[in-house]
Design an enzyme around this catalytic site. Structure first.
Site, PDB file in Angstrom:
ATOM      1  N   LYS A 105      -4.569   3.153  -4.446  1.00 37.50           N
ATOM      2  CA  LYS A 105      -5.639   3.605  -5.328  1.00 37.50           C
ATOM      3  C   LYS A 105      -5.046   4.581  -6.343  1.00 37.50           C
ATOM      4  CE  LYS A 105     -10.216   5.605  -4.474  1.00 37.50           C
ATOM      5  NZ  LYS A 105     -10.001   6.768  -5.322  1.00 37.50           N
ATOM      6  N   GLY A 155       0.113  -0.771   9.208  1.00 38.48           N
ATOM      7  CA  GLY A 155      -0.499  -1.172  10.470  1.00 38.48           C
ATOM      8  C   GLY A 155      -0.720  -2.665  10.516  1.00 38.48           C
ATOM      9  N   MET A 179      -8.966   7.161   9.852  1.00 43.29           N
ATOM     10  CA  MET A 179      -9.431   7.866   8.650  1.00 43.29           C
ATOM     11  C   MET A 179     -10.314   9.053   9.013  1.00 43.29           C
ATOM     12  SD  MET A 179     -10.117   4.506   6.300  1.00 43.29           S
ATOM     13  CE  MET A 179     -10.666   3.396   7.581  1.00 43.29           C
ATOM     14  N   ASP A 212       0.836  -1.198   0.000  1.00 43.60           N
ATOM     15  CA  ASP A 212       0.000   0.000   0.000  1.00 43.60           C
ATOM     16  C   ASP A 212       0.868   1.244   0.000  1.00 43.60           C
ATOM     17  OD1 ASP A 212      -2.202  -1.515   0.171  1.00 43.60           O
ATOM     18  OD2 ASP A 212      -2.547  -1.228   2.316  1.00 43.60           O
TER      19      ASP A 212
END
Ligand code: SAH
Length: 477
Positions: free
Chosen positions: A270, A303, A380, A248
């Site tokens: 993304k 994480g 988030m 990621d």
């Protein structure tokens, strides 16, 4: 080569240790773990050595050293703090052609005790020949981290089935292939997964039917919050076994640098214009594609992989396609940010309950319990801080302490302390950006006292600080 490495079978063999202090006690323990019969000669003994003698585990003689003590010994270790005595032991041993190690005295030693990585029956020994034991120990730590504990069990299993392996694979080349298969294939995977019976069964099956092709697999690995020191040893090993790493955006460069150099790295964040579902489909496809080629794929996530990382969905997708998976947990942002901001997430008298939530679901009743003694951590949350705060204010007093930890555990870490009343303005004033975590509850204030890492921002924000536009991408209400 300066020293000739040799592994001694000390089982049932007599070894003399001169000295019975703490240093000697460590050597005695090491010798006993190798099965030696230890005789100790010393003028006085440390209680732990005394106790072993009383239990009949060693022979202890409280007397002065004389060369006759060397009779019948295979090896001698001089571990006293008396240099002249150590010297006398070394000389007497040399006269009898007995190997002698004088602890911390390379010049007087004919044999060195190395730094050891014990994966019995595998033993890895590292020696600097006494030149710099610290360097040898540092190397040992590295190797310790890289060699999986399961290698011991695998080797022991291979030893038990050695005759059968020989019988079914009389050709050397076939045997060699079989051992490679043992290491890389499902037998070792089963041992790593703490399923020794399955490992035995797979081995027995392979002996009869031939080894199955080494299947590809996917390891879902938690990279932790950024500080590479927070990666687990298992995670580090996975990064060194990987053929392909799908990571990621959130994974720090420092962590990626620990990976095998020749692993293929693919950033699967993304991409602009792509929706979350499309990203996820692309990740599933990449995992399947590589695993089906028999490769070891590490899916590396910030994480913990199963905390707000869609790791569960990835596991389900892999399972559905019959791909073997392992999960290596990581330190999730909530734990890391708490620790690195000096905020105890539970604390006697202040909080005995902890909720991990995302700002995306903050409308849930669960997210806004009114009881005190409750720490809430929102992932988030930065982008939705305005909405989240408004919702929290419906149930919690405006002076409820909170903190935002931005870039937790990374060198750029900033911790903003505020209350629900002030947090939005403060966050804007300081231009707090993702990744950041919101911690709400009385414990948050403790961080002002207990902070030990990074920068701490306390209100009020500098007058005249540039304000982010109200309709900015971040912090939109
Ligand atoms: N699986 C991850 C969470 C992924 S969701 C984990 O277990 O930590 C992404 C959110 O995690 C970010 O929006 C932010 O709220 C939080 N986060 C991740 N890393 C962080 C860090 N180093 N500091 C602060 N927050 C972090």
């Amino acid at each position: 080569m300066e020293h000739f490495p040799l592994f001694l079978d000390l089982r049932g063999r007599r070894v003399l240790v001169v000295g019975a202090g703490l240093v000697a006690a460590r050597k005695i323990a090491l010798l006993r773990s190798a099965g030696a019969r230890v005789t100790v000669v010393a003028k006085a003994a440390h209680p732990s050595v005394q106790a072993q003698a009383e239990r009949g585990e060693i022979d202890l003689h409280l007397s002065t050293f004389e060369p006759r003590w060397l009779n019948g010994m295979w090896l001698v270790i001089a571990a006293t703090d008396d240099e002249a005595l150590n010297h006398a032991v070394a000389v007497a041993a040399a006269e009898r052609h007995l190997w002698c190690n004088v602890v911390d005295d390379a010049a007087r030693s004919s044999a060195q005790v190395p730094a050891i990585v014990d994966r019995a029956p595998i033993t890895i020994a590292i020696s600097s020949g006494g030149a710099a034991p610290v360097i040898a120990r540092r190397l040992r730590e590295r190797i310790e981290a890289l060699v999986a504990p399961s290698i011991g069990a695998l080797t022991a299993l291979a030893r038990r089935r050695r005759a059968a392996i020989r019988r079914t694979r009389p050709q050397l080349a076939a045997r060699r292939r079989f051992y490679h298969w043992l290491l890389d294939g499902p037998v070792h995977d089963a041992l790593r997964a703490a399923q020794p019976e399955r490992a035995e069964a797979l081995l027995a099956q392979a002996l009869n039917e031939g080894e199955s092709p080494v299947p590809g697999k996917v390891l879902l690995v938690g990279a932790g919050p950024g500080d590479p020191g927070l990666l687990t040893l298992r995670g580090l090993r996975a990064l060194n076994e990987a053929d392909v790493i799908l990571h990621d955006r959130l994974v720090s460069d420092e962590v990626l640098q620990l990976a095998r150099r020749d692993a293929l790295r693919i950033s699967v964040g993304k991409t602009p214009g792509e929706d979350h579902e499309a990203t996820q489909r692309r990740i599933h496809a990449l995992m399947l594609e590589h695993a089906r080629q028999g490769l070891t794929v590490v899916r590396l996530k910030g994480g913990d992989p199963l905390v707000y990382g869609r790791g569960g969905e990835e596991l389900l997708a892999l399972r559905a396609h019959g791909i073997a998976c392992e999960v290596v947990p990581g330190i999730t942002a909530a734990l890391a940010c708490g620790a690195y901001a000096g905020i105890p997430l539970t604390h006697r008298g202040l909080a005995d309950r902890l909720t991990l939530a995302t700002a995306h679901r903050s409308a849930d009743a669960e997210a806004a319990r009114t009881e005190s003694g409750h720490t809430r951590v929102y992932y988030m949350g930065v982008e939705r801080l305005g909405t989240l705060r408004a919702q929290l204010l419906r149930d919690l007093p405006a002076d409820t302490a909170c903190a935002i930890v931005e870039n937790g555990s990374r060198p750029e870490q900033r911790t903003l302390h505020a209350t629900l009343a002030t947090v939005l303005d403060e966050a804007r004033a300081h231009a707090i950006a993702s990744p950041a975590l919101l911690i709400v509850g009385e414990v948050a204030a403790l961080g002002q006292e207990l902070a030990w890492f990074g920068q701490t921002l306390t209100s009020p924000a500098r007058a005249g600080a540039t304000r982010a536009p109200e309709d900015g991408a971040l912090l939109a209400a």
